[in-house]
Each structure stands twice: as structure tokens, then as C-alpha cells.
Design a protein around this motif. Structure first.
Motif, PDB file in Angstrom:
ATOM      1  N   VAL A 113       0.612  -7.103   0.194  1.00 45.44           N
ATOM      2  CA  VAL A 113       1.434  -6.450   1.224  1.00 45.44           C
ATOM      3  C   VAL A 113       0.552  -5.572   2.112  1.00 45.44           C
ATOM      4  CG1 VAL A 113       3.438  -4.991   1.653  1.00 45.44           C
ATOM      5  CG2 VAL A 113       3.440  -6.547  -0.289  1.00 45.44           C
TER       6      VAL A 113
ATOM      7  N   LEU B 107       9.654  12.657   0.160  1.00 41.65           N
ATOM      8  CA  LEU B 107      10.633  11.573   0.291  1.00 41.65           C
ATOM      9  C   LEU B 107      10.539  10.802   1.595  1.00 41.65           C
ATOM     10  CD1 LEU B 107      14.075  12.659  -1.152  1.00 41.65           C
ATOM     11  CD2 LEU B 107      12.544  10.839  -1.891  1.00 41.65           C
TER      12      LEU B 107
ATOM     13  N   ASP C 111      10.044   7.038   0.723  1.00 42.51           N
ATOM     14  CA  ASP C 111      11.334   6.318   0.762  1.00 42.51           C
ATOM     15  C   ASP C 111      11.583   5.801   2.184  1.00 42.51           C
ATOM     16  OD1 ASP C 111      13.726   5.298   0.024  1.00 42.51           O
ATOM     17  OD2 ASP C 111      14.750   7.206  -0.283  1.00 42.51           O
ATOM     18  N   SER C 112      10.542   5.268   2.797  1.00 46.93           N
ATOM     19  CA  SER C 112      10.667   4.798   4.180  1.00 46.93           C
ATOM     20  C   SER C 112      10.484   3.281   4.221  1.00 46.93           C
ATOM     21  CB  SER C 112       9.590   5.455   5.041  1.00 46.93           C
ATOM     22  OG  SER C 112       8.340   4.899   4.686  1.00 46.93           O
ATOM     23  N   GLU C 113      10.564   2.743   5.429  1.00 47.03           N
ATOM     24  CA  GLU C 113      10.398   1.286   5.601  1.00 47.03           C
ATOM     25  C   GLU C 113       9.040   0.795   5.109  1.00 47.03           C
ATOM     26  OE1 GLU C 113      11.720   2.981   8.295  1.00 47.03           O
ATOM     27  OE2 GLU C 113      13.419   1.823   9.094  1.00 47.03           O
ATOM     28  N   HIS C 114       8.045   1.683   5.118  1.00 44.09           N
ATOM     29  CA  HIS C 114       6.708   1.259   4.694  1.00 44.09           C
ATOM     30  C   HIS C 114       6.290   1.920   3.383  1.00 44.09           C
ATOM     31  CE1 HIS C 114       6.318  -0.806   8.472  1.00 44.09           C
ATOM     32  NE2 HIS C 114       6.845   0.252   9.030  1.00 44.09           N
TER      33      HIS C 114
ATOM     34  N   TRP D 152       9.371   0.600  -1.295  1.00 40.17           N
ATOM     35  CA  TRP D 152      10.282  -0.564  -1.340  1.00 40.17           C
ATOM     36  C   TRP D 152       9.638  -1.838  -0.839  1.00 40.17           C
ATOM     37  CZ3 TRP D 152      14.049   0.312  -4.419  1.00 40.17           C
ATOM     38  CH2 TRP D 152      14.423   1.646  -4.621  1.00 40.17           C
ATOM     39  N   ARG D 153       8.490  -1.733  -0.207  1.00 40.34           N
ATOM     40  CA  ARG D 153       7.859  -2.953   0.308  1.00 40.34           C
ATOM     41  C   ARG D 153       7.038  -3.673  -0.769  1.00 40.34           C
ATOM     42  NH1 ARG D 153      10.838  -1.840   3.644  1.00 40.34           N
ATOM     43  NH2 ARG D 153      11.967  -3.100   2.134  1.00 40.34           N
TER      44      ARG D 153
ATOM     45  N   HIS E 271       5.993  -6.016  -3.665  1.00 40.53           N
ATOM     46  CA  HIS E 271       6.556  -7.277  -4.173  1.00 40.53           C
ATOM     47  C   HIS E 271       6.409  -7.390  -5.688  1.00 40.53           C
ATOM     48  CE1 HIS E 271       6.202  -9.640  -0.137  1.00 40.53           C
ATOM     49  NE2 HIS E 271       6.676  -8.447   0.007  1.00 40.53           N
TER      50      HIS E 271
ATOM     51  N   ARG F 234      10.532   3.820  -7.768  1.00 40.83           N
ATOM     52  CA  ARG F 234      11.767   3.208  -7.274  1.00 40.83           C
ATOM     53  C   ARG F 234      12.951   3.594  -8.143  1.00 40.83           C
ATOM     54  NH1 ARG F 234      10.654  -3.095  -6.193  1.00 40.83           N
ATOM     55  NH2 ARG F 234       9.637  -2.961  -4.204  1.00 40.83           N
TER      56      ARG F 234
ATOM     57  N   LEU G 148      13.996   6.978  -7.275  1.00 38.12           N
ATOM     58  CA  LEU G 148      14.663   7.075  -5.974  1.00 38.12           C
ATOM     59  C   LEU G 148      16.073   6.499  -6.018  1.00 38.12           C
ATOM     60  CD1 LEU G 148      11.773   6.244  -3.489  1.00 38.12           C
ATOM     61  CD2 LEU G 148      12.662   8.455  -4.145  1.00 38.12           C
ATOM     62  N   VAL G 149      16.244   5.393  -6.774  1.00 40.82           N
ATOM     63  CA  VAL G 149      17.588   4.805  -6.878  1.00 40.82           C
ATOM     64  C   VAL G 149      18.508   5.790  -7.586  1.00 40.82           C
ATOM     65  CG1 VAL G 149      18.938   3.045  -8.068  1.00 40.82           C
ATOM     66  CG2 VAL G 149      16.986   2.362  -6.723  1.00 40.82           C
TER      67      VAL G 149
ATOM     68  N   GLU H 241      15.892   4.259   2.820  1.00 40.20           N
ATOM     69  CA  GLU H 241      15.516   2.927   2.352  1.00 40.20           C
ATOM     70  C   GLU H 241      15.997   2.698   0.913  1.00 40.20           C
ATOM     71  OE1 GLU H 241      14.432   0.973   4.574  1.00 40.20           O
ATOM     72  OE2 GLU H 241      13.664  -0.727   3.466  1.00 40.20           O
ATOM     73  N   SER H 242      15.995   3.755   0.091  1.00 37.21           N
ATOM     74  CA  SER H 242      16.424   3.574  -1.307  1.00 37.21           C
ATOM     75  C   SER H 242      17.892   3.156  -1.367  1.00 37.21           C
ATOM     76  CB  SER H 242      16.197   4.846  -2.116  1.00 37.21           C
ATOM     77  OG  SER H 242      16.713   5.952  -1.438  1.00 37.21           O
TER      78      SER H 242
ATOM     79  N   MET I  45      10.310  -7.265   9.003  1.00 33.83           N
ATOM     80  CA  MET I  45       9.467  -6.062   9.067  1.00 33.83           C
ATOM     81  C   MET I  45       8.055  -6.358   8.577  1.00 33.83           C
ATOM     82  SD  MET I  45      11.674  -2.692   8.229  1.00 33.83           S
ATOM     83  CE  MET I  45      11.702  -3.015   6.521  1.00 33.83           C
ATOM     84  N   GLU I  46       7.951  -7.291   7.614  1.00 30.86           N
ATOM     85  CA  GLU I  46       6.615  -7.650   7.127  1.00 30.86           C
ATOM     86  C   GLU I  46       5.884  -8.549   8.112  1.00 30.86           C
ATOM     87  OE1 GLU I  46       6.562  -8.980   3.089  1.00 30.86           O
ATOM     88  OE2 GLU I  46       7.444  -7.106   2.431  1.00 30.86           O
TER      89      GLU I  46
END
Ligand code: SF4
Ligand code: SF4
Ligand code: FES
Lengths: 271, 106
Positions: free
Chosen positions: A167, A199, A203-206, A209-210, A212, A235, A238-239, B3-4, B67-68
Motif C-alpha cells: 500500500v 486520531l 483514523d483518516s483516509e490514509h 484503514w488502508r 490490506h 483498528r 478505533l472500532v 474513517e473508523s 482512493m488507492e
């Protein structure tokens, strides 16, 4: 006393100086090695005896500083921690770490990596400013608490995990395993109160969560840190926080220590 | 939304797809209990829940892939918004198809 037999091994070394070269090239050197010779020893031998223009980065020579990570036979390894004959190959290919800008030959640029690391505030965050400026004691932690995060604290910031991460290879903004592991190391520290401050980044788009969860990062870590596990634990945390809305209820005791004296200056940008 | 939360909903919608998809399959193929479900209100309600979960799961998956493929902070925000708006439009369209099908206005 037995004398170790020396054998000749061919080194194919990646050479590239972005200031003057258009394209990289492979240069070959023959080096005599014995069973104790590490890749770093061999490269230094090349530099001393055959080609002083070869550029490498190293410091501690004992897998502590994290400076000498490189691609050795296409795998991320520490040059000072890998013996040549251990590889069992008569040709050794040495190249700079993937996923980083090349400064010269085997030296890569970690500036971006360290900038990302700074974003996750890789230090214990406390709110008692007065105690930090005029410390009167030390924060207590039990052995069990220490065992909860010690594995993640072993990171030497060699950047090899982020070099192995698929990634990180495609998304330059992804924080990557090294940085996320550093974030988890401090978030899981019972003395740290900085989850909220980290956070926005993790906990952002990058952020985490990215991932794999291919665990290529953990497979190359020379210190057994397992950053892929750190990311999964992050994760989970955060969940739980997103679903239950729980915020940290960490409480640590301060053990007074009479001999601690002196006023400290907080580093710039500290929060 | 953090995002979470988005990813938590992604996992939950995945589970809902499994359950509602299974109910949908047996209601269409199994005589007895399947036929009973097919003829009750459970069938359309289950289908609508399946559609909702499927839409969320699929569009969030597409958002992550996009996004990737197109890295960049602005790109990520734009992709999230575009996928969100496309999702709302598709959902409203799909919902009204189902409502007309199962509860047609006389
Ligand atoms: S987690 Fe391991 S591979 Fe990654 S930077 Fe730390 S020591 Fe290196
Ligand atoms: S587990 Fe996650 S962080 Fe590690 S290599 Fe795979 S994608 Fe990268
Ligand atoms: S020289 Fe320090 S880790 Fe290799």
C-alpha cells in the motif's frame, strides 16, 4: 585455532547518482568473504579497496540504529545484520530500499517517512504541564502493562516495513506500517493520554484503514516488532471507540522521587 | 464521518448481506419455509435491507479502491463526496423501484 576459509562472492551493486546519471546501473565487484563477513563489511571493503565512490549509510553496525536497511537479493534486510554466506548464493544483489527516493547509490531519503512519524506524535503525551516542567517523580507501570506494548517499542525506525508494504508503494500518503506501529506503541502505553490528539491522522483516509493486512511488513522486520499486528490492534481500538464511544480511562500513579530536580523546557510544538 | 465509522459500517453491511442474502436465496428456492417467507412481508423488507447493505458495501469498497488508484488528499475528499452523492441517487432510484413493485400506488 581454526581459520575460517575465505570464498569469493560476486556483488551486483545498484549505482545511481540522480545529480549526474540519467538511469541507474548495476556494477559488479568480487569480494573475498568468510563466515563472519556481513553485507555491510563487504560493502565497506568494496569502498575501501575497489571503489571509494560507492555510497552507503550506516552507523551502529549492530542492528540498533536502523540506518543500513537495503534490498539484499530483493528482500529488505539490514546490511550489518546479514552475513554474506548465510544467503547461500554466489551472487549477491544489493539495491536501495524500495518505496523511497534515492539520494545516491544505496542511500534513500527518509524525510517524508519521518514527517509522517511526527504527525502521530511519537512520544508519551501527558496533560500535567506543571509536573512535566518540574518533575517530582516517575509514572508507575506494572510489568504486565509493559508487556502489553514492549514488542512494539522495539522498533529501530529502519523503514524496511514501509519499504515492503504494497500500500505504501501505491499510496504515497498512506502512513505506512512503521508510523502506525509507532502510533500504537504510544497509544497502548498506560502512561500516554494522547489518543485524541493522534486520531485525526490515524483514523483518516490514509491512516490505519488502508492496510490490506498482507503482513509483508512484519515478515521483513529485523526486530520481530510485527507492525501488521499493531495496525489490527489499532483498528480494534478505533472500532470500539467509534461504536461504544469510549474514551481512554487510563490512570497511572506518580511515584515521588526526591532526587529529581530541575526545570525542563518543553520542546517547541509540544501539546 | 470518521474513517473508523465508515469501515465499521462496511463490516456490518458485509454481515447483513450474508444474512439477508441467505434469506433471499431460501425464500426463492426452498419449498415450505421459503415459500412462506416469499408470500409474507418479510420478503420485500429483507430485499430492501439487502439492497441497502449491498449499496453501502459496494460503494464504500469502490471508494476505497478509487482512493488507492488516485492518491491525494483532495482526491480522497472528492471521491468520498462523489461516491456519497451517486450512492444516494442510486439508493432513491432502487428504493422507489422496490416500493412500486411490492406496494404499488393504486
Ligand atoms: S517495525 Fe521493524 S521493520 Fe518497521 S521500522 Fe520498526 S524495526 Fe524497522
Ligand atoms: S499488513 Fe498492512 S501495513 Fe503491513 S505490509 Fe500489508 S498493507 Fe502494508
Ligand atoms: S548500521 Fe545500525 S542498524 Fe545497521
Amino acid at each position: 585455532m581454526s581459520v575460517d576459509k575465505e570464498v569469493e562472492v560476486k556483488f551486483k551493486v545498484f549505482r545511481f547518482n540522480p545529480k549526474i546519471d540519467f538511469v541507474p546501473r548495476w556494477q559488479e565487484y568480487n569480494v573475498r568473504v568468510d563466515k563472519s563477513t556481513t553485507i555491510l563489511d563487504a560493502l565497506l571493503k568494496i569502498k575501501e579497496e575497489q571503489d571509494p565512490t560507492l555510497t552507503i549509510r550506516y552507523s551502529c553496525r549492530q542492528a540498533v540504529c536502523g540506518s543500513c536497511g537495503m534490498m539484499i537479493n530483493d528482500k529488505q534486510m539490514l546490511a550489518c545484520f546479514t552475513r554474506v554466506l548465510e544467503l547461500g548464493s554466489s551472487v549477491v544483489k544489493v539495491a536501495p530500499l524500495k518505496n523511497y527516493r534515492i539520494i545516491k547509490d544505496l542511500v534513500t531519503d527518509f524525510e517524508e517517512l519521518f514527517q509522517k512519524e511526527r504527525q502521530v506524535k511519537p512520544y508519551v503525551i501527558r496533560h500535567e504541564v506543571e509536573e512535566l516542567l518540574n518533575p517530582t517523580g516517575t509514572y508507575k507501570q506494572t510489568e504486565d502493562e509493559l508487556l502489553g506494548y514492549i514488542q512494539f517499542a522495539d522498533c529501530i525506525e529502519c523503514g524496511m516495513c514501509s519499504s515492503a508494504c504494497p500500500v505504501s508503494a501505491t499510496d504515497p500518503l498512506y502512513l505506512g506500517p512503521m508510523v502506525l506501529n509507532r502510533a500504537y506503541r504510544f497509544i497502548s502505553d498506560p502512561r500516554d493520554l494522547g489518543l485524541e490528539q493522534r486520531l485525526e491522522v490515524i483514523d483518516s483516509e490514509h491512516g490505519c484503514w488502508r492496510c490490506h493486512f498482507a503482513a509483508s511488513c512484519s515478515a521483513v522486520c529485523p526486530k520481530g516488532v510485527d507492525p501488521a499486528k499493531a495496525i489490527q490492534l489499532l483498528r480494534r481500538m478505533l472500532v470500539k471507540k467509534a461504536v461504544l464511544g469510549t474514551s481512554s480511562s487510563k490512570k497511572v500513579d506518580l511515584i515521588p522521587m526526591g532526587h529529581i530536580k530541575g526545570k525542563l523546557e518543553l520542546p517547541k510544538g509540544w501539546q | 464521518m470518521k474513517e473508523s465509522k465508515r469501515m465499521f459500517l462496511h463490516y456490518v453491511s458485509g454481515l447483513i448481506i450474508l444474512v439477508t442474502g441467505f434469506i433471499h436465496l431460501i425464500s426463492n428456492n426452498l419449498p415450505g419455509i421459503g415459500t412462506a417467507i416469499h408470500e409474507s412481508a418479510i420478503y420485500p423488507v429483507n430485499l430492501i435491507v439487502l439492497l441497502s447493505a449491498l449499496m453501502y458495501h459496494m460503494l464504500n469498497g469502490a471508494r476505497v479502491i478509487l482512493m488507492e488508484l488516485i492518491p491525494g488528499r483532495c482526491a480522497a475528499k472528492a471521491i468520498t463526496w462523489i461516491v456519497f452523492l451517486v450512492g444516494i441517487a442510486l439508493y432513491i432510484y432502487g428504493l422507489q423501484v422496490f416500493l412500486n413493485l411490492f406496494w404499488p400506488v393504486e
